[in-house]
Design an enzyme around this catalytic site. Structure first.
Site, short mmCIF file in Angstrom:
data_model
loop_
_atom_site.label_atom_id
_atom_site.label_comp_id
_atom_site.label_asym_id
_atom_site.label_seq_id
_atom_site.Cartn_x
_atom_site.Cartn_y
_atom_site.Cartn_z
CB SER A 1 -0.94 -0.02 1.19
OG SER A 1 -1.79 -1.14 1.13
N GLY B 1 0.69 4.18 -1.53
CA GLY B 1 0.04 5.48 -1.35
C GLY B 1 -0.31 5.75 0.09
CG ASP B 2 -3.47 3.70 1.99
OD1 ASP B 2 -4.38 4.36 2.53
OD2 ASP B 2 -3.64 3.03 0.96
CG MET B 3 2.09 1.75 3.94
SD MET B 3 1.45 1.62 5.62
CE MET B 3 2.78 0.72 6.40
N GLY C 1 1.07 8.37 4.96
CA GLY C 1 1.05 8.28 6.40
C GLY C 1 2.32 8.82 7.04
#
Length: 406
Positions: free
Chosen positions: A168, A170-172, A175
């Site tokens: 992931s 994009g998310d990490m 984040g």
């Protein structure tokens, strides 16, 4: 360890779900913040039922992303639940959310309302497109940002649909940028006395990740576009993935000195005669120009040997290389074990957990998280008590389901 954790004394409200937001909360907890995970009654965070599912209460996904946090579950449909949440946010330094822009305004948990009550609040929003722009209203996940950002188009084999990245990204990536931004805002608050709204977008962060593609296009007047190249990088010969007789490995001999050592070794160990002294290959431009010839020779040479044999030869001449490892290789890698990157926790219901650690390393404090992820509503009473609710009031909220526990 001689220092307190950097964020000791900071209270964080984690009103997020699934991945990007919970990852931010986990990082802040590791850095010493008191992180309170807020979930909806009943099913809680949807991440509780995302791989690897252990039972109807939790999953590896949830346990990994929510360790170190306290857990409350609040019924926001009840006015007392809204009042509880606003009181909780009044006590907070940081608020994290990753809902579609505008969704929390309807609940009385938007930035404008919360910051009016608590001007020192650092409010971090994470969404697919951000809170401004023509696409800000659209839903999205990491997959959408990966496709939109141009990153997905660059990977895979020519002529084939690009593969899923399988992590992931994009998310990490968003984040950890949010973690940096929150810490900067907390530092800025020391002099300004005020918090602010941090607006993080998955799409933005992946576009920012391009280390060469954007400038290649803009500085060439729009003539240079990244192309799918499969297993190597045409602008950095030799740099890519090669198949040995018993597995795959990567070789990074794109720097002139490393290439010369590599080519000389290749010739000494059964490669093409004259390869090491071929002046055509002594510059990056020359190697790129003759990439097809070089790749054919290297592929044939690697294919005739085992991974271990190739790596031993490359280690001997200080050319960076590595086996393409599976996850079981990673977990048992002595380097990963030495760095403590697979963390163990003892869970009262699931026994010993082995989960990925965070990469933070401080000389004078320990960021290891010992607290396991909370059950749904596990810390309702404790958190309510810090807000001034009496034992009787807490019991009534619990009896009426305003504060829900599994």
């Amino acid at each position: 360890m001689t220092q307190a954790l950097p964020l000791a004394g900071i209270r964080v409200i984690d009103y997020s779900h699934f991945l990007a937001g919970p990852y931010v909360g986990r990082c802040l907890a590791a850095l010493g913040a008191e992180v309170i995970k807020v979930e909806r009654p009943g099913s809680g965070d949807a991440g509780r039922q995302h791989a690897h599912v252990l039972d109807d209460k939790s999953s590896g996904y949830f346990l990994q992303l929510n360790m170190g946090k306290q857990g409350v579950s609040v019924n926001m449909k009840d006015p007392r639940g809204k009042a509880f949440m606003q009181k909780l946010c009044d006590s907070a330094d940081v608020f994290i959310e990753n809902y579609r822009p505008g969704a929390l305004d309807k609940l009385g948990l938007g930035f404008a309302e919360l910051s009016a009550r608590n001007p020192k609040l650092v409010y971090c929003s994470i969404s697919a497109y951000g809170h401004t722009g023509p696409d800000s209203h659209r839903a999205g996940f990491g997959l959408i940002a990966e496709a939109k950002s141009g990153i997905m188009q660059m990977v895979g084999n020519p002529g084939e649909a690009p593969p899923l990245l399988r992590i992931s990204l994009g998310d990490m990536y968003t984040g950890i940028h949010a973690v940096a931004a929150i810490n900067a805002a907390l530092l800025g608050r020391v002099t300004s006395g005020r918090g602010q709204h941090i607006d993080m977008a998955l799409y933005d962060t992946l576009v920012s990740m391009h280390e060469y593609a954007v400038q290649c296009y803009t500085l060439s007047g729009g003539t240079v576009l990244p192309q799918q190249t499969g297993h190597d990088m045409p602008t950095s010969t030799l740099y890519g993935v090669f198949r040995a007789s018993d597995g795959d490995l990567v070789i990074a001999a794109q720097v002139d000195d490393a290439w010369k050592r590599f080519a000389a070794m290749l010739e000494q160990h059964g490669g093409p005669v004259g390869f090491g002294g071929d002046a055509r290959f002594h510059s990056l431009n020359g190697r790129n120009e003759h990439r097809v010839e070089i790749l054919a020779a290297v592929k044939a040479w690697v294919a005739a040997r085992s991974v271990a044999e190739v790596l031993a030869l490359l280690d001997g001449i200080d050319v960076p290389s590595a086996k393409v490892q599976r996850i079981d290789d990673v977990i048992n890698d002595p380097q990963i074990q030495a760095r403590g990157m697979v963390q163990e926790q003892d869970h009262p219901r699931y026994g010993k957990l082995r989960l990925p650690n965070l990469p933070f390393r401080f000389s004078d404090c320990d960021t290891t998280i010992h607290r396991v992820a909370p059950d749904l509503g596990e810390h309702n009473a404790e958190v309510a008590a810090t807000l001034g609710y009496s034992a009787g009031e807490i019991a009534a909220l619990q009896a009426d389901g305003v504060l829900f526990a599994q």
